[in-house]
Design a protein around this motif. Structure first.
Motif, PDB file in Angstrom:
ATOM      1  N   LEU A 121      -1.540  14.614   4.299  1.00 49.47           N
ATOM      2  CA  LEU A 121      -0.539  14.855   5.342  1.00 49.47           C
ATOM      3  C   LEU A 121      -1.213  15.075   6.697  1.00 49.47           C
ATOM      4  CD1 LEU A 121       2.443  15.257   6.038  1.00 49.47           C
ATOM      5  CD2 LEU A 121       2.207  17.669   5.438  1.00 49.47           C
ATOM      6  N   ASN A 131      -2.579   4.238  14.372  1.00 46.63           N
ATOM      7  CA  ASN A 131      -2.116   4.017  12.992  1.00 46.63           C
ATOM      8  C   ASN A 131      -3.215   3.391  12.147  1.00 46.63           C
ATOM      9  OD1 ASN A 131       0.441   5.008  13.553  1.00 46.63           O
ATOM     10  ND2 ASN A 131       1.211   2.994  14.202  1.00 46.63           N
ATOM     11  N   ARG A 135      -4.829   5.134   8.855  1.00 44.02           N
ATOM     12  CA  ARG A 135      -4.743   4.425   7.576  1.00 44.02           C
ATOM     13  C   ARG A 135      -6.121   4.234   6.947  1.00 44.02           C
ATOM     14  NH1 ARG A 135      -1.317  -1.191   6.844  1.00 44.02           N
ATOM     15  NH2 ARG A 135      -1.120  -1.080   4.574  1.00 44.02           N
ATOM     16  N   ALA A 142      -8.932   8.846   0.011  1.00 42.51           N
ATOM     17  CA  ALA A 142      -8.309   8.670  -1.307  1.00 42.51           C
ATOM     18  C   ALA A 142      -9.274   7.992  -2.280  1.00 42.51           C
ATOM     19  CB  ALA A 142      -7.013   7.863  -1.180  1.00 42.51           C
TER      20      ALA A 142
ATOM     21  N   PHE B 120      -1.661   7.949  -2.900  1.00 45.47           N
ATOM     22  CA  PHE B 120      -1.893   7.775  -1.461  1.00 45.47           C
ATOM     23  C   PHE B 120      -2.754   6.542  -1.194  1.00 45.47           C
ATOM     24  CE2 PHE B 120      -0.741  12.305  -1.733  1.00 45.47           C
ATOM     25  CZ  PHE B 120       0.329  12.272  -0.858  1.00 45.47           C
ATOM     26  N   LEU B 121      -3.690   6.273  -2.088  1.00 43.71           N
ATOM     27  CA  LEU B 121      -4.520   5.067  -1.941  1.00 43.71           C
ATOM     28  C   LEU B 121      -3.653   3.809  -1.996  1.00 43.71           C
ATOM     29  CD1 LEU B 121      -7.347   3.879  -1.650  1.00 43.71           C
ATOM     30  CD2 LEU B 121      -7.578   3.963  -4.142  1.00 43.71           C
ATOM     31  N   LEU B 123      -0.458   3.467  -1.220  1.00 40.27           N
ATOM     32  CA  LEU B 123       0.306   3.305   0.020  1.00 40.27           C
ATOM     33  C   LEU B 123      -0.590   2.857   1.170  1.00 40.27           C
ATOM     34  CD1 LEU B 123       2.740   6.364  -0.027  1.00 40.27           C
ATOM     35  CD2 LEU B 123       3.277   3.971  -0.501  1.00 40.27           C
ATOM     36  N   ALA B 124      -1.781   3.427   1.240  1.00 43.12           N
ATOM     37  CA  ALA B 124      -2.680   3.111   2.363  1.00 43.12           C
ATOM     38  C   ALA B 124      -3.172   1.673   2.290  1.00 43.12           C
ATOM     39  CB  ALA B 124      -3.864   4.078   2.378  1.00 43.12           C
ATOM     40  N   THR B 125      -3.219   1.097   1.098  1.00 45.82           N
ATOM     41  CA  THR B 125      -3.784  -0.245   0.947  1.00 45.82           C
ATOM     42  C   THR B 125      -2.723  -1.316   0.652  1.00 45.82           C
ATOM     43  OG1 THR B 125      -4.261   0.209  -1.391  1.00 45.82           O
ATOM     44  CG2 THR B 125      -6.045   0.600   0.178  1.00 45.82           C
ATOM     45  N   ALA B 126      -1.453  -0.956   0.705  1.00 50.69           N
ATOM     46  CA  ALA B 126      -0.386  -1.934   0.425  1.00 50.69           C
ATOM     47  C   ALA B 126      -0.298  -2.926   1.586  1.00 50.69           C
ATOM     48  CB  ALA B 126       0.947  -1.210   0.218  1.00 50.69           C
ATOM     49  N   ASN B 131       0.582  -0.937   9.738  1.00 54.48           N
ATOM     50  CA  ASN B 131      -0.083   0.369   9.764  1.00 54.48           C
ATOM     51  C   ASN B 131       0.925   1.489  10.007  1.00 54.48           C
ATOM     52  OD1 ASN B 131      -2.609  -0.781   9.375  1.00 54.48           O
ATOM     53  ND2 ASN B 131      -2.957  -1.039  11.579  1.00 54.48           N
ATOM     54  N   SER B 132       1.904   1.211  10.858  1.00 51.39           N
ATOM     55  CA  SER B 132       2.912   2.217  11.173  1.00 51.39           C
ATOM     56  C   SER B 132       3.755   2.552   9.935  1.00 51.39           C
ATOM     57  CB  SER B 132       3.801   1.712  12.308  1.00 51.39           C
ATOM     58  OG  SER B 132       4.963   2.492  12.405  1.00 51.39           O
ATOM     59  N   ALA B 134       2.925   2.101   6.739  1.00 52.43           N
ATOM     60  CA  ALA B 134       2.094   2.779   5.735  1.00 52.43           C
ATOM     61  C   ALA B 134       1.922   4.250   6.098  1.00 52.43           C
ATOM     62  CB  ALA B 134       0.736   2.091   5.629  1.00 52.43           C
ATOM     63  N   ARG B 135       1.677   4.488   7.381  1.00 52.60           N
ATOM     64  CA  ARG B 135       1.458   5.867   7.818  1.00 52.60           C
ATOM     65  C   ARG B 135       2.713   6.723   7.627  1.00 52.60           C
ATOM     66  NH1 ARG B 135      -1.238   7.335  13.679  1.00 52.60           N
ATOM     67  NH2 ARG B 135      -1.820   9.473  13.159  1.00 52.60           N
ATOM     68  N   ILE B 138       3.132   7.482   3.920  1.00 52.79           N
ATOM     69  CA  ILE B 138       2.196   8.507   3.458  1.00 52.79           C
ATOM     70  C   ILE B 138       2.659   9.890   3.922  1.00 52.79           C
ATOM     71  CG2 ILE B 138      -0.177   9.361   3.742  1.00 52.79           C
ATOM     72  CD1 ILE B 138      -0.900   6.235   3.888  1.00 52.79           C
ATOM     73  N   THR B 139       3.123   9.954   5.168  1.00 53.26           N
ATOM     74  CA  THR B 139       3.641  11.231   5.684  1.00 53.26           C
ATOM     75  C   THR B 139       4.821  11.708   4.827  1.00 53.26           C
ATOM     76  OG1 THR B 139       2.978  10.591   7.922  1.00 53.26           O
ATOM     77  CG2 THR B 139       4.586  12.379   7.727  1.00 53.26           C
ATOM     78  N   ALA B 142       3.557  12.769   1.303  1.00 55.39           N
ATOM     79  CA  ALA B 142       2.737  13.988   1.324  1.00 55.39           C
ATOM     80  C   ALA B 142       3.600  15.216   1.607  1.00 55.39           C
ATOM     81  CB  ALA B 142       1.621  13.855   2.363  1.00 55.39           C
ATOM     82  N   GLN B 143       4.575  15.067   2.511  1.00 51.01           N
ATOM     83  CA  GLN B 143       5.467  16.198   2.788  1.00 51.01           C
ATOM     84  C   GLN B 143       6.300  16.544   1.556  1.00 51.01           C
ATOM     85  OE1 GLN B 143       7.414  14.748   6.320  1.00 51.01           O
ATOM     86  NE2 GLN B 143       6.345  16.224   7.641  1.00 51.01           N
ATOM     87  N   ALA B 145       5.583  15.999  -1.541  1.00 52.20           N
ATOM     88  CA  ALA B 145       4.791  16.415  -2.692  1.00 52.20           C
ATOM     89  C   ALA B 145       4.169  17.800  -2.530  1.00 52.20           C
ATOM     90  CB  ALA B 145       3.682  15.391  -2.948  1.00 52.20           C
TER      91      ALA B 145
END
Lengths: 293, 293
Positions: A121, A131, A135, A142, B120-121, B123-126, B131-132, B134-135, B138-139, B142-143, B145
């Protein structure tokens, strides 16, 4: 800046930032448990490496702080879970009761879980990064933290108890268990600069691998040579757990020699990046080997 | 597409994707433990909600799959840790031994930890997301979870055993413990579209809150009314643990009425977004209340 001043200043900035975290925790007990372990006076080596790497690539001032906090959160969560009765079953960490001793096992499990989520987070919401940077940082952390990094190494470590590993197996274990996060520290620092110099990046990677290994070898040596009081945990705990270590495989002198070889490799990497013995990373390489706990 | 077909197709696509995960696990035992719990035949309600929300905002086809996998990984990690002896101490989950019973506690702790990192990995690598996007995903995850979401709710749940909660306290607990991830499912689906319609977004949020609560109330009802065989876990386990539930606070009829109120709120939200009773989310709202396990 002298290394002492750098380490003290990094620690102070880091801890001030960490104290502000978990304000949104739904449970005050959870926050208390998290902060108990987050603020327990570790050496903060990983945050120092993030900051020093950020300086090498000439990243904007203070950009190192968020990734340093995120990385330290992952490190601290791993310590909390590692200390649990089902894992290493440690009662003491840095001279204080471990998290599950101070609170209880369920709280310690959840504190670790919350720390991992908060780390991602923090990176996702760090406003100073584009971004793309955020990322890449999340990807780096991760990968280093997960099944292909730290957690994978912890699993192998547990499966290796009461077994004699080959040197190659031991190096693989530690490259994952402790090395992955240390290498990530250098990479996160480098990512603080949107367009880092590729020569410097390659140098930071080599430095990270070498210093991670040197760090672990020194840990193994200290487990044999340092007192319980200085270590903050029982001296000889590796021997008691019948773990393969660099000392058990190479002897004390052999382990010391291997640590020095890794230090030399780390220094060589810095020289490629045009850094000299006044640089912080060079001094940190010395510090990793010469520390007494 | 009928709801049955939709749920089956979602489950099949999801499980095919999950089977490919953890190929980079450093430990085959860790991968085995993770896949044991990931592929244990759950209802896959959260992935279905991600997909249905993505369809509402007209997101690109198949873009729902990565966030659905990531969310399911977080859900499954929370189940593994929740079942541990220090937490709920459950031996059975969906009719099979829980992860720590099938493997051991240390492996179960690490499997959960690895799942969270992998989510998280992923989401970051999808690659299909900017980039926006994905970010933001993730936010969101993470919030939902972390300490301000699911883990915070689990901590409150543990502190609430053998206590009678007020209805407000119970709703807060479940809005965090189960509601946060269900709401995140709708938000992740909406984020599959780079520029979702704001009316639809608001509707999905209201729907997510209502459906999350309805889901938990139904769980409480089923704990009293369903058989152990159908539930896959001991019937009456909430009563045995002296937990406050919607049934213990409102009675069976009161709980059923409250679930129906939440369902009505969910339906009202869908109507605001111009959806009718043929829409998948409408059918899912019925399904959540009418399921028998």
């Amino acid at each position: 800046m002298s290394l002492d001043h750098f380490l003290t200043d990094t620690r102070e900035q880091l801890e001030a930032a960490l104290t502000q975290c978990f304000a949104q925790s739904a449970s005050s007990r959870l926050r208390e448990s998290v902060l108990y372990s987050l603020l327990d006076g570790g050496k903060r080596l990983r945050p120092a490496l993030v900051r020093a790497a950020a300086e090498v690539v000439e990243a904007p001032a203070d950009s190192w702080l968020s990734p340093a906090c995120a990385l330290e959160m992952v490190h601290v969560y791993s310590l909390i879970h590692d200390d649990l009765p089902a894992m290493d079953n440690d009662d003491l960490r840095r001279g204080k009761p471990t998290n599950h001793k101070q609170f209880d096992e369920a709280t310690a499990i959840l504190a670790g879980d919350a720390l991992q989520a908060e780390a991602f987070l923090l990176l996702a919401t760090a406003e100073q990064f584009s971004n793309s940077q955020a990322r890449q940082m999340i990807t780096t952390l991760a990968q280093a933290a997960g099944a292909g990094g730290m957690v994978g190494g912890q699993m192998i470590d547990l499966q290796s108890e009461h077994k004699t590993l080959s040197l190659t197996e031991l190096e693989n274990l530690h490259a994952l268990k402790t090395g992955a996060l240390i290498k990530a520290a250098l990479q996160l620092g480098a990512l603080c600069q949107p367009q880092p110099n590729s020569v410097k990046l390659a140098a930071l990677n080599q430095y990270g691998s070498a210093i991670g290994l040197a760090f672990q070898i020194t840990d193994d040596i200290l487990d044999v040579t340092a007192s319980t009081e200085v270590l903050g945990k029982p001296q000889g705990s590796d021997v008691a757990a019948e773990k393969s270590t660099y000392v058990s495989l190479l002897g004390l002198d052999g382990a010391r020699q291997k640590a020095q070889e890794q230090q030399a490799s780390a220094i060589a990497a810095l020289q490629k990046a045009g850094l000299d013995s006044n640089s912080l990373l060079w001094q940190l390489a010395d510090y990793v080997l010469q520390r007494d706990h």
